[in-house]
Write a protein that holds these residues in place. Structure first.
Motif, PDB file in Angstrom:
ATOM      1  N   GLU B 188       0.810  -1.218   0.000  1.00  0.00           N
ATOM      2  CA  GLU B 188       0.000   0.000   0.000  1.00  0.00           C
ATOM      3  C   GLU B 188       0.847   1.273   0.000  1.00  0.00           C
ATOM      4  OE1 GLU B 188       0.685  -1.850   2.550  1.00  0.00           O
ATOM      5  OE2 GLU B 188       0.291  -0.922   4.503  1.00  0.00           O
ATOM      6  N   PRO B 198      -6.606   6.834  -2.761  1.00  0.00           N
ATOM      7  CA  PRO B 198      -7.183   6.938  -1.409  1.00  0.00           C
ATOM      8  C   PRO B 198      -6.779   5.790  -0.485  1.00  0.00           C
ATOM      9  CG  PRO B 198      -8.843   7.514  -3.038  1.00  0.00           C
ATOM     10  CD  PRO B 198      -7.621   7.050  -3.817  1.00  0.00           C
ATOM     11  N   HIS B 199      -6.661   4.574  -1.001  1.00  0.00           N
ATOM     12  CA  HIS B 199      -6.353   3.443  -0.113  1.00  0.00           C
ATOM     13  C   HIS B 199      -4.854   3.239   0.065  1.00  0.00           C
ATOM     14  CE1 HIS B 199      -6.185   1.858  -4.200  1.00  0.00           C
ATOM     15  NE2 HIS B 199      -5.338   0.978  -3.742  1.00  0.00           N
ATOM     16  N   GLN B 200      -4.056   4.097  -0.568  1.00  0.00           N
ATOM     17  CA  GLN B 200      -2.597   3.990  -0.430  1.00  0.00           C
ATOM     18  C   GLN B 200      -2.084   5.043   0.542  1.00  0.00           C
ATOM     19  OE1 GLN B 200      -1.584   4.536  -4.610  1.00  0.00           O
ATOM     20  NE2 GLN B 200      -1.170   2.328  -4.794  1.00  0.00           N
ATOM     21  N   ILE B 201      -0.879   4.835   1.042  1.00  0.00           N
ATOM     22  CA  ILE B 201      -0.238   5.851   1.873  1.00  0.00           C
ATOM     23  C   ILE B 201       1.216   5.989   1.452  1.00  0.00           C
ATOM     24  CG2 ILE B 201      -1.739   5.578   3.895  1.00  0.00           C
ATOM     25  CD1 ILE B 201       0.417   3.846   5.151  1.00  0.00           C
ATOM     26  N   ARG B 202       1.769   7.153   1.739  1.00  0.00           N
ATOM     27  CA  ARG B 202       3.182   7.343   1.409  1.00  0.00           C
ATOM     28  C   ARG B 202       4.045   6.623   2.446  1.00  0.00           C
ATOM     29  NH1 ARG B 202       1.179  12.536   0.552  1.00  0.00           N
ATOM     30  NH2 ARG B 202       1.054  13.133  -1.651  1.00  0.00           N
ATOM     31  N   ALA B 203       5.183   6.153   1.964  1.00  0.00           N
ATOM     32  CA  ALA B 203       6.115   5.440   2.842  1.00  0.00           C
ATOM     33  C   ALA B 203       6.744   6.452   3.797  1.00  0.00           C
ATOM     34  CB  ALA B 203       7.192   4.756   2.005  1.00  0.00           C
ATOM     35  N   SER B 204       6.326   6.452   5.048  1.00  0.00           N
ATOM     36  CA  SER B 204       6.899   7.410   6.000  1.00  0.00           C
ATOM     37  C   SER B 204       7.629   6.733   7.153  1.00  0.00           C
ATOM     38  CB  SER B 204       5.796   8.325   6.553  1.00  0.00           C
ATOM     39  OG  SER B 204       4.839   7.556   7.250  1.00  0.00           O
ATOM     40  N   GLN B 257      -2.450 -12.980   6.821  1.00  0.00           N
ATOM     41  CA  GLN B 257      -2.173 -13.834   5.674  1.00  0.00           C
ATOM     42  C   GLN B 257      -0.985 -13.331   4.842  1.00  0.00           C
ATOM     43  OE1 GLN B 257      -5.739 -14.862   3.463  1.00  0.00           O
ATOM     44  NE2 GLN B 257      -7.004 -14.438   5.259  1.00  0.00           N
ATOM     45  N   ARG B 258      -0.730 -12.024   4.897  1.00  0.00           N
ATOM     46  CA  ARG B 258       0.358 -11.483   4.085  1.00  0.00           C
ATOM     47  C   ARG B 258       1.604 -11.152   4.906  1.00  0.00           C
ATOM     48  NH1 ARG B 258      -2.684  -7.825  -0.521  1.00  0.00           N
ATOM     49  NH2 ARG B 258      -3.872  -9.577  -1.340  1.00  0.00           N
ATOM     50  N   ASN B 364      -5.637   4.088  16.488  1.00  0.00           N
ATOM     51  CA  ASN B 364      -4.752   3.238  15.695  1.00  0.00           C
ATOM     52  C   ASN B 364      -4.935   3.518  14.207  1.00  0.00           C
ATOM     53  OD1 ASN B 364      -2.971   1.234  15.131  1.00  0.00           O
ATOM     54  ND2 ASN B 364      -4.473  -0.426  15.314  1.00  0.00           N
ATOM     55  N   SER B 365      -4.748   4.802  13.848  1.00  0.00           N
ATOM     56  CA  SER B 365      -5.184   5.203  12.522  1.00  0.00           C
ATOM     57  C   SER B 365      -4.108   5.056  11.455  1.00  0.00           C
ATOM     58  CB  SER B 365      -5.668   6.643  12.553  1.00  0.00           C
ATOM     59  OG  SER B 365      -4.575   7.493  12.791  1.00  0.00           O
ATOM     60  N   GLY B 366      -2.984   4.529  11.833  1.00  0.00           N
ATOM     61  CA  GLY B 366      -1.989   4.258  10.806  1.00  0.00           C
ATOM     62  C   GLY B 366      -1.254   5.478  10.293  1.00  0.00           C
ATOM     63  N   ASP B 367      -1.406   6.618  10.943  1.00  0.00           N
ATOM     64  CA  ASP B 367      -0.558   7.745  10.536  1.00  0.00           C
ATOM     65  C   ASP B 367      -0.043   8.445  11.772  1.00  0.00           C
ATOM     66  OD1 ASP B 367      -1.977  10.373  11.128  1.00  0.00           O
ATOM     67  OD2 ASP B 367      -3.546   9.229  10.123  1.00  0.00           O
TER      68      ASP B 367
END
Lengths: 400, 400
Positions: B188, B198-204, B257-258, B364-367
């Motif tokens: 992602e 929208p479903h992707q995020i930058r590698a931070s 699974q991944r 836990n919003s992932g950012d």
């Protein structure tokens, strides 16, 4: 020395000469530890989509009643996958993972633990307890697009760096680093690789001051050594000033017969002050040239020089970059101390449990060895002469 | 995950795999912030001569009685000058400055303020009060030659650097810096200069972890990004391991699974642990290769990754260099908090007055955006679920 001033007055006069340099662009990869000079804005809403907050199944809430809590599983969406679409049938469900986008058509998440699955048939275990819209972190509910996430003036720590990266900042506006020169003075000094005669010492002030600056993330461009020779020294001063924004000199600043520095500085710069009611470091002074270069003249006594650097130079450098002043932590005196002179006392201490400060006064012996084992110094105000154990004093650490 | 372990057990298992690398020589000018691996010894007594401690006059004590407190001034010695010699006459005196060597023949110093001078005639104002040997800082009275001034294992801060310079150390033995690689994972992720869907995020994560390491003075040699593709990922893992002493991976460490990382690591290294009773960061693990390379696998959630770095990776790196563990400061809870799960809770907080911690829990919003404005996190032990205001908790700062 001019009229002596208080420590507070020295702080105020230094703050008054701070000039913020124009911001420069810096690649994000080089910006950690710098002061940000622009706001970092969210480039899209956060979260950027309706985000699933539990591993489980996405369903239509109103279908619970219609289909008696039994659903047909029609697919799967992982985090990082494009938004899926719930089948048209009212009883459609999609398996979803935390972080995945809510499938189109779905409005509620039921976690695994509240379900039972048989092949593609999903049964809710407690239909009554499911609530509309549960476990969905809604698009933009944290921050709207264009929200200010990091404000100008912030120090770029790891969090701020991560936020800037996630918002697509490949470069940021930051304050330029000043060009700093450190100067040691004195005829009694020999180089570190030389063997001094008994009355000579090796030049260690420049090493110490440069290290303290480097550990505070300031790069020292040049290190210079000047003899106690006012003529030759004036030439070096001109050269150093031509290529430095900030000059830190250790030595020859008092009013002894060989202390030529203050007179030479007066010729090329304005004296902001010279002499502070403090120990150590009473003869220190600050000068400002007409084109904005700043000279800190510290005593050559190594302890005075290092105290002066931490107490005045580092805070000045932070202000000069536009950063908020670093909050000075307080520690508790581990034993009572007294100090009669009407001077602010910078007392070297050893910390226990990172909070309790035990005085380790150094004699004025002109070397650093007695400071080994101390962690930094506390500041005890000039308007008091007795401090009880437990007194809370501002603490400056030699290195963080 | 293997059986979950406590935070204390994770600390203990990490400590048990620390291998101290052989020391290397480093020029002193590059050594600030490194861990010293030899003792720094005084190369001569300190002070190296009988050192005058006041501006004034050097005399023979027994002459006071013989000559009625009146002396003949026969010269002057500054600091940094070779040792002078008092004239043979019993009533000879020499003017001396603080820091100068005591003239041969003299045994006592009388400060200016206790004298009156007329031309070359010196009169003591209070002969009775002068004491033999006063105001002389005797050769070797601080440290004998060969004394240990800085011990192996010390962090080279400004004081230690100055001491090493003054003792003639142009280079010092220090621990080598590990070669560190930071890896972000996830399909992602897009690069910082890309516009994510929208479903992707930058590698931070890599930016954040690299910044945190850099601000703690550890250089990250490489940054890598791995897809959620176990085959390609295993190839990258081999390459990265071949050129790194320490690898810090963020993401794909759970049992989804991944989450291919734990299985791939098990193939090339020994699992020291995988899974800790803590939040955030429960799925983190540590692996050790047979040739001593260490892999920290942290969850991809940015908050978990940053907490894991500060709580485990940085302390490990310090131990690996042979440095004393950094003492963890404590702060007071500014308000009561409760946390029911039997997990150690790493709670992000904002500090007031550098001592009072106010909880700023992040969802836990992932950012990282919610972490802006926090100063770090406190550690609340798993064996408790209620903490009152004023509770003292260990505090980890995002950046110092």
């Amino acid at each position: 020395m001019t009229e002596l001033i208080s420590v507070a007055e020295a702080d105020a006069r230094i703050a008054a000469i701070v000039q913020l340099a124009p911001a420069i662009k810096c690649p994000l990869s080089k910006a950690a530890g710098r002061v940000l000079r622009e706001d970092v804005l969210a480039d899209r809403p956060l979260p950027p989509f309706d985000r699933v907050m539990m591993d489980g199944y996405a369903i239509r809430y109103k279908a619970i009643a219609e289909c008696g809590g039994e659903f047909q599983i029609c697919g799967q969406t992982f985090a990082g996958e494009a938004t899926g679409k719930l089948g048209a049938a009212s009883n459609a469900a999609m398996e979803i993972m935390t972080g995945a986008p809510l499938p189109l058509g779905a409005d509620t998440i039921v976690p695994y633990e509240d379900t039972e699955r048989n092949g593609d048939v999903l049964k809710l275990l407690a239909s009554d307890e499911v609530e509309l819209g549960e476990f969905i972190h809604r698009l933009g509910s944290d921050f709207a697009a264009k929200s200010k996430l990091v404000g100008a003036g912030s120090l770029l720590g790891p969090v701020e760096m991560g936020v800037a990266a996630s918002c697509g900042y490949t470069e940021v506006l930051v304050s330029p680093r000043p060009r700093i020169t450190v100067v040691g003075t004195g005829d009694e000094l020999v180089a570190v690789d030389q063997t001094p005669l008994p009355h000579q010492i090796r030049a260690s002030n420049a090493t110490t001051l440069e290290s303290a600056l480097a550990l505070a993330k300031y790069h020292v461009g040049d290190i210079d050594h000047w003899p106690d020779d006012a003529v030759h020294g004036r030439e070096r001063l001109r050269v150093v000033l031509s290529r430095s924004d900030v000059v830190v000199i250790a030595g020859a600043v008092s009013k002894g017969q060989r202390d030529w520095i203050p007179t030479a500085l007066d010729e090329v710069a304005e004296c902001i002050f010279h002499g502070v009611y403090q120990r150590p470091g009473k003869p220190m002074g600050v000068w400002l040239t007409s084109d904005g270069r700043v000279i800190f003249a510290l005593p050559g006594n190594p302890v005075s020089a290092l105290v002066g650097l931490h107490r005045y130079v580092l805070p000045y450098l932070r202000q000069r970059e536009g950063g908020a002043p670093k909050s000075v932590p307080h520690v508790s005196l581990g034993q009572a101390v007294s100090f009669a002179p009407p001077l602010t006392w910078f007392l070297s201490v050893r910390l226990e449990s990172d909070r309790l400060a035990f005085p380790m006064p150094v004699n004025n012996s002109g070397d650093y060895a007695r400071l080994c084992g101390t962690d930094g110094f506390i500041e005890l105000s000039a308007d008091c002469s007795e401090w009880t154990a437990g007194f809370e004093a501002p603490f400056y650490r030699w290195s963080s």
